[in-house]
Design a protein around this motif. Structure first.
Motif, PDB file in Angstrom:
ATOM      1  N   PHE A  71      -0.688  13.560  13.094  1.00 42.21           N
ATOM      2  CA  PHE A  71      -1.980  14.243  13.186  1.00 42.21           C
ATOM      3  C   PHE A  71      -1.772  15.680  13.614  1.00 42.21           C
ATOM      4  N   VAL A 111      -5.243  24.153   6.361  1.00 40.23           N
ATOM      5  CA  VAL A 111      -4.861  23.381   5.191  1.00 40.23           C
ATOM      6  C   VAL A 111      -5.418  24.065   3.957  1.00 40.23           C
ATOM      7  N   GLY A 112      -4.713  23.986   2.901  1.00 37.68           N
ATOM      8  CA  GLY A 112      -5.270  24.595   1.699  1.00 37.68           C
ATOM      9  C   GLY A 112      -4.217  25.094   0.730  1.00 37.68           C
ATOM     10  N   HIS A 150       0.832  -1.207   0.000  1.00 42.83           N
ATOM     11  CA  HIS A 150       0.000   0.000   0.000  1.00 42.83           C
ATOM     12  C   HIS A 150       0.870   1.262   0.000  1.00 42.83           C
ATOM     13  N   THR A 160     -10.863  16.165   6.657  1.00 40.77           N
ATOM     14  CA  THR A 160     -10.176  15.352   5.649  1.00 40.77           C
ATOM     15  C   THR A 160      -9.572  14.099   6.289  1.00 40.77           C
ATOM     16  N   THR A 192     -13.173  14.512  -1.247  1.00 42.34           N
ATOM     17  CA  THR A 192     -12.221  15.151  -0.333  1.00 42.34           C
ATOM     18  C   THR A 192     -11.310  16.094  -1.099  1.00 42.34           C
ATOM     19  N   LEU A 193     -10.954  15.664  -2.310  1.00 46.93           N
ATOM     20  CA  LEU A 193      -9.971  16.431  -3.068  1.00 46.93           C
ATOM     21  C   LEU A 193     -10.620  17.372  -4.056  1.00 46.93           C
ATOM     22  N   ALA A 205      -8.922  20.382   7.557  1.00 48.03           N
ATOM     23  CA  ALA A 205      -7.913  19.326   7.637  1.00 48.03           C
ATOM     24  C   ALA A 205      -8.429  18.189   8.521  1.00 48.03           C
ATOM     25  N   THR A 256      -2.775  15.707   2.789  1.00 43.71           N
ATOM     26  CA  THR A 256      -3.398  15.305   4.053  1.00 43.71           C
ATOM     27  C   THR A 256      -3.892  13.863   3.973  1.00 43.71           C
ATOM     28  N   VAL A 257      -4.521  13.519   2.850  1.00 45.20           N
ATOM     29  CA  VAL A 257      -5.001  12.148   2.656  1.00 45.20           C
ATOM     30  C   VAL A 257      -3.830  11.170   2.651  1.00 45.20           C
ATOM     31  N   ARG A 288      -0.935   5.745   9.051  1.00 44.05           N
ATOM     32  CA  ARG A 288      -1.662   4.601   9.610  1.00 44.05           C
ATOM     33  C   ARG A 288      -1.010   3.278   9.195  1.00 44.05           C
ATOM     34  N   TYR A 289      -0.571   3.170   7.944  1.00 44.54           N
ATOM     35  CA  TYR A 289       0.082   1.927   7.514  1.00 44.54           C
ATOM     36  C   TYR A 289       1.333   1.669   8.363  1.00 44.54           C
ATOM     37  N   THR A 291     -10.630  23.116  -2.999  1.00 50.85           N
ATOM     38  CA  THR A 291      -9.461  23.448  -2.190  1.00 50.85           C
ATOM     39  C   THR A 291      -9.905  23.285  -0.760  1.00 50.85           C
ATOM     40  N   VAL A 292      -9.041  22.722   0.029  1.00 52.20           N
ATOM     41  CA  VAL A 292      -9.375  22.448   1.421  1.00 52.20           C
ATOM     42  C   VAL A 292      -8.907  23.615   2.260  1.00 52.20           C
ATOM     43  N   GLY A 293      -9.600  23.907   3.303  1.00 58.55           N
ATOM     44  CA  GLY A 293      -9.121  24.992   4.155  1.00 58.55           C
ATOM     45  C   GLY A 293     -10.234  25.730   4.870  1.00 58.55           C
ATOM     46  N   THR A 313      -0.452  17.529  10.679  1.00 59.71           N
ATOM     47  CA  THR A 313      -1.444  17.676   9.617  1.00 59.71           C
ATOM     48  C   THR A 313      -2.435  18.771   9.961  1.00 59.71           C
ATOM     49  N   LEU A 314      -2.795  18.831  11.233  1.00 59.76           N
ATOM     50  CA  LEU A 314      -3.848  19.745  11.656  1.00 59.76           C
ATOM     51  C   LEU A 314      -3.291  21.059  12.188  1.00 59.76           C
ATOM     52  N   THR A 343     -10.923  10.350   5.544  1.00 56.68           N
ATOM     53  CA  THR A 343      -9.963   9.398   4.975  1.00 56.68           C
ATOM     54  C   THR A 343      -9.936   8.112   5.788  1.00 56.68           C
ATOM     55  N   LEU A 344      -9.841   8.257   7.122  1.00 59.31           N
ATOM     56  CA  LEU A 344      -9.752   7.065   7.968  1.00 59.31           C
ATOM     57  C   LEU A 344     -11.069   6.285   7.991  1.00 59.31           C
ATOM     58  N   THR A 364      -2.253  10.836   6.110  1.00 54.74           N
ATOM     59  CA  THR A 364      -3.138  10.115   7.037  1.00 54.74           C
ATOM     60  C   THR A 364      -3.053   8.617   6.782  1.00 54.74           C
ATOM     61  N   LEU A 365      -3.139   8.213   5.525  1.00 57.06           N
ATOM     62  CA  LEU A 365      -3.113   6.776   5.213  1.00 57.06           C
ATOM     63  C   LEU A 365      -1.735   6.172   5.477  1.00 57.06           C
ATOM     64  N   ALA A 413      -5.035  19.064   0.334  1.00 60.81           N
ATOM     65  CA  ALA A 413      -5.942  17.977   0.699  1.00 60.81           C
ATOM     66  C   ALA A 413      -5.325  16.631   0.328  1.00 60.81           C
ATOM     67  N   GLN A 414      -4.717  16.575  -0.856  1.00 63.73           N
ATOM     68  CA  GLN A 414      -4.081  15.335  -1.294  1.00 63.73           C
ATOM     69  C   GLN A 414      -2.985  14.907  -0.331  1.00 63.73           C
TER      70      GLN A 414
END
Lengths: 226, 226
Positions: A165, A173-174, A99, B188, B168-169, B185, A188-189, A196-197, B172-174, A168-169, B192-193, A192-193, A185-186
Motif C-alpha cells: 500500500f 499515480v498516472g 486467482h 483506486t 477505475t481504468l 491511487a 494499482t488494481v 491481498r491474495y 488516466t489515474v492521477g 502503491t500510494l 478495488t478492495l 492491490t488484488l 491504474a491497471q
C-alpha cells in the motif's frame, strides 16, 4: 470397529497432507507465473485447481461417512470435524493461487507486477510458499513448533501487504508502466488484488495451524484473530 | 431421542437464521457507512462483528455435540454438517462487512467511494443486501425459488464488480479527488478492495443457497462454480 476408525482417520490425515502438497505447488507456480509472466505455468495452475476442489469434496463425503458409520465421540469427532474445516481452508488457498495465475494470464506477455514492487512481491511469494510448506508439515506431524512458525510467516505477509500500500500510494499515480516510476491504474488494481491474495494465504494457514494446536492442546486461540 | 434431535435441529436452524439477520444488518450498515462516511455506524459494524464470530463458534460446538450425542445418520447428519459449513459462510460475510466498515473509518471524514462510482457502489450495496436478505429467507424457509434468486443477485454483483474495473481504468489515474474526474491511487485501491468485498458477499450467499438446494433435492451444484 476401533481399528477401522483408526485406519480411516490415518487415511484422512494422509489425504489432507497430499491436498496440502498440491496447494503448496499451486502457490509456488502461481507466484512464479506472476513474477515471470509464464503463461503455460499460469494455465497449469488454473487447470489444476479443479483437482484440489475435487479432493475437498471427496474428503467432505468421507468425513460425513466416517461420522455416520463409526459414530466417533469426544476427541475423535473433533479430529474429523477439524478435517472438514481444514480442507475448506486448503481449498480456498487453491482458489487464491488460481486467482493469482488468472492475473498473470490476463497481463501476459507483460508482467502484472511493476518493477518497483518486484522485491516486495518476491518476498510475499516466498512467504506464502513458506506458509504452505509449513501447513503440509503441521498436517503430517502435528508439530506445534511448525504451527508457531506459520503464525510468524503470517506476520511477515501482513507486513509485506502493508508495504505494497505504501508503495502503491507513494507517488502520484498516472504514468505508464516504467522502471521504478509511478503505477498505472491497471497496475494499482493488480497490485492491490494480488497483495491481498498473498496476505490471505497467511490467514488460511493460521486457521489450519490453530485447528492443529487445538487438537493437540485443547486450547483454541481465536481462529479469526488474524 | 428422536424428539430431542428434532428439537435441537430446529434450534440450530433458528440460530443460523438469527445469525444471518445479524449479517444482513452488518452488510446494510457497512454499505451505508461507506457511502455516507458515517463514522459511528462504521464503528458499530466493526464492534459488533465479534458477536457474529461468537455465534459461529457456539454453533460449531453445538453441531459437534449434537453429532456426538445423537449420532445422526443419512440426511440428518448432512443437515448438521451443512449447518457447520453455512455458519462459516455467514461468519465470513460478517468479516467482509467489517472490512468495508474499516475502509469507511479509515477515510473519514472523506468518503472512500469517488463521486463517479457512487451509482455503481449504491447498486452493489443494494445487491449485497438483497443477497443477505434472501439468505435469511432461504435458511428460514428452504424455499428453492429464493435460492435461485440468490444466484441471480450474485450475477448482478459480478456484473457490477466488472463495471468498477472499467470505471477505475477508464481515465488516466492521477488527479486529486474530484467530481467525475480521474481517481487517485488511494481511491483506486479502496474501490478495488471494496468492490471485491461486495462481490464476495454474492459468492458466499450462493454457497449457502447451494447447500440448501442440496439438502432439499440431493442435487449438489458445484459449490465453487461461482
Amino acid at each position: 470397529m476401533r481399528d477401522i476408525f483408526t485406519a480411516e482417520l490415518a487415511a484422512l490425515g494422509e489425504d489432507l497432507t497430499a491436498m496440502s502438497r498440491l496447494v503448496e505447488s499451486a502457490i509456488a507456480s502461481a507466484g512464479t507465473a506472476l513474477l515471470t509472466a509464464d503463461l503455460p505455468l499460469a494455465e497449469t495452475v488454473i487447470a489444476d485447481d479443479h483437482t484440489i476442489d475435487a479432493i475437498e469434496r471427496d474428503l467432505d463425503e468421507r468425513c460425513v461417512l466416517l461420522i455416520a458409520q463409526q459414530q466417533p465421540v469426544a476427541r475423535d469427532l473433533r479430529v474429523v470435524v477439524s478435517a472438514l474445516r481444514m480442507s475448506a481452508s486448503l481449498e480456498r488457498m487453491g482458489d487464491l493461487a488460481r486467482h493469482i495465475a488468472e492475473v498473470a494470464r490476463l497481463r501476459y506477455p507483460a508482467t502484472a507486477v511493476p518493477e518497483a514492487l518486484r522485491g516486495t512481491f518476491t518476498e510475499m511469494h516466498q512467504g506464502a510458499v513458506a506458509v504452505s510448506q509449513r501447513v503440509t508439515e503441521v498436517l503430517a506431524s502435528y508439530d506445534l513448533e511448525q504451527a508457531a512458525e506459520i503464525e510468524r510467516a503470517d506476520d511477515v505477509l501482513d507486513r509485506l501487504h502493508a508495504q505494497t500500500f505504501g508503495a502503491t500510494l507513494g507517488g502520484t499515480v498516472g504514468g505508464a508502466h516504467s522502471g521504478a516510476g509511478p503505477l498505472t491504474a491497471q497496475e494499482t488494481v493488480d497490485v492491490t488484488l494480488c497483495a491481498r491474495y498473498f496476505e490471505r494465504f497467511g490467514d488460511h494457514g493460521v486457521a489450519v495451524a490453530r485447528r492443529v494446536v487445538y487438537l493437540v492442546t485443547g486450547d483454541f486461540a481465536d481462529e479469526r484473530g488474524a
